[in-house]
Scaffold this motif. Structure first.
Motif, short mmCIF file in Angstrom:
data_model
loop_
_atom_site.label_atom_id
_atom_site.label_comp_id
_atom_site.label_asym_id
_atom_site.label_seq_id
_atom_site.Cartn_x
_atom_site.Cartn_y
_atom_site.Cartn_z
N SER A 2 41.77 44.99 45.14
CA SER A 2 43.02 45.46 44.57
C SER A 2 43.29 46.89 45.04
N ARG A 33 32.70 44.88 38.85
CA ARG A 33 33.92 44.10 39.10
C ARG A 33 33.98 42.88 38.18
N LYS A 37 36.81 42.45 35.43
CA LYS A 37 37.70 41.29 35.56
C LYS A 37 37.81 40.56 34.22
N SER A 41 41.20 40.48 31.97
CA SER A 41 41.73 39.16 31.65
C SER A 41 41.92 38.99 30.14
N GLU A 55 45.04 49.73 34.05
CA GLU A 55 43.97 49.18 34.88
C GLU A 55 43.15 50.31 35.51
#
Length: 91
Positions: A2, A33, A37, A41, A55
Protein backbone atom coordinates in the motif's frame (compact mmCIF):
# COMPACT_ATOMS: atom_id res chain seq x y z
CA UNK A 1 2.28 -2.82 -1.01
CA UNK A 2 0.00 0.00 0.00
CA UNK A 3 0.98 3.64 -0.24
CA UNK A 4 1.45 3.76 3.54
CA UNK A 5 3.75 0.72 3.50
CA UNK A 6 5.88 2.23 0.74
CA UNK A 7 6.13 5.44 2.74
CA UNK A 8 7.23 3.52 5.85
CA UNK A 9 9.80 1.55 3.84
CA UNK A 10 11.24 4.77 2.46
CA UNK A 11 11.62 6.15 6.00
CA UNK A 12 13.24 2.92 7.19
CA UNK A 13 15.78 2.90 4.36
CA UNK A 14 17.19 6.20 5.60
CA UNK A 15 17.40 4.98 9.20
CA UNK A 16 18.82 1.47 8.81
CA UNK A 17 22.59 1.13 8.74
CA UNK A 18 23.07 -2.35 7.26
CA UNK A 19 21.53 -4.98 5.06
CA UNK A 20 21.02 -7.18 8.14
CA UNK A 21 19.07 -4.43 9.87
CA UNK A 22 16.95 -4.00 6.74
CA UNK A 23 16.22 -7.73 6.53
CA UNK A 24 15.23 -7.77 10.21
CA UNK A 25 12.98 -4.75 9.70
CA UNK A 26 11.31 -6.38 6.69
CA UNK A 27 10.68 -9.59 8.64
CA UNK A 28 9.12 -7.68 11.52
CA UNK A 29 7.02 -5.67 9.05
CA UNK A 30 5.71 -8.93 7.61
CA UNK A 31 4.50 -10.04 11.03
CA UNK A 32 3.07 -6.58 11.73
CA UNK A 33 1.32 -6.54 8.37
CA UNK A 34 -0.84 -9.48 9.42
CA UNK A 35 -1.86 -7.87 12.71
CA UNK A 36 -2.49 -4.50 11.04
CA UNK A 37 -4.55 -6.11 8.29
CA UNK A 38 -6.84 -7.77 10.83
CA UNK A 39 -7.23 -4.61 12.92
CA UNK A 40 -7.94 -2.42 9.89
CA UNK A 41 -10.44 -4.99 8.62
CA UNK A 42 -12.20 -5.00 12.00
CA UNK A 43 -12.34 -1.19 12.05
CA UNK A 44 -13.72 -1.23 8.50
CA UNK A 45 -16.43 -3.66 9.51
CA UNK A 46 -17.31 -1.80 12.70
CA UNK A 47 -17.18 1.83 11.56
CA UNK A 48 -16.90 1.84 7.78
CA UNK A 49 -14.06 2.76 5.45
CA UNK A 50 -10.78 3.61 7.16
CA UNK A 51 -9.35 6.98 6.10
CA UNK A 52 -5.77 7.17 4.84
CA UNK A 53 -4.82 9.37 7.83
CA UNK A 54 -6.24 6.85 10.30
CA UNK A 55 -4.49 3.99 8.51
CA UNK A 56 -1.18 5.88 8.70
CA UNK A 57 -1.68 6.58 12.41
CA UNK A 58 -2.34 2.91 13.14
CA UNK A 59 0.57 1.66 11.02
CA UNK A 60 2.96 3.99 12.86
CA UNK A 61 2.01 2.65 16.30
CA UNK A 62 4.30 0.21 18.11
CA UNK A 63 3.00 -3.34 17.69
CA UNK A 64 1.99 -3.45 21.37
CA UNK A 65 -0.37 -0.50 20.79
CA UNK A 66 -1.85 -2.11 17.68
CA UNK A 67 -2.53 -5.24 19.74
CA UNK A 68 -4.10 -3.08 22.48
CA UNK A 69 -6.34 -1.50 19.84
CA UNK A 70 -7.40 -4.95 18.66
CA UNK A 71 -8.37 -5.86 22.23
CA UNK A 72 -10.28 -2.61 22.85
CA UNK A 73 -11.84 -2.10 19.43
CA UNK A 74 -15.28 -3.41 20.29
CA UNK A 75 -15.40 -1.36 23.50
CA UNK A 76 -15.72 1.81 21.42
CA UNK A 77 -19.30 2.86 20.71
CA UNK A 78 -18.28 5.15 17.84
CA UNK A 79 -15.31 5.86 15.63
CA UNK A 80 -14.67 9.22 17.33
CA UNK A 81 -14.06 7.51 20.68
CA UNK A 82 -11.54 5.18 19.07
CA UNK A 83 -9.77 8.09 17.37
CA UNK A 84 -9.62 10.01 20.67
CA UNK A 85 -8.06 6.95 22.34
CA UNK A 86 -5.55 6.62 19.50
CA UNK A 87 -4.62 10.29 19.83
CA UNK A 88 -4.12 9.88 23.59
CA UNK A 89 -1.82 6.86 23.26
CA UNK A 90 0.03 8.32 20.29
CA UNK A 91 1.30 11.30 21.93
Amino acid sequence: MSYVEIELLGEALFKLASETALRSWLYERGLRRGVEKIVLSQINRRFGTVSLDLEKQIRRLPIERVEALAERLFDFEEEGAMINWLNEISG
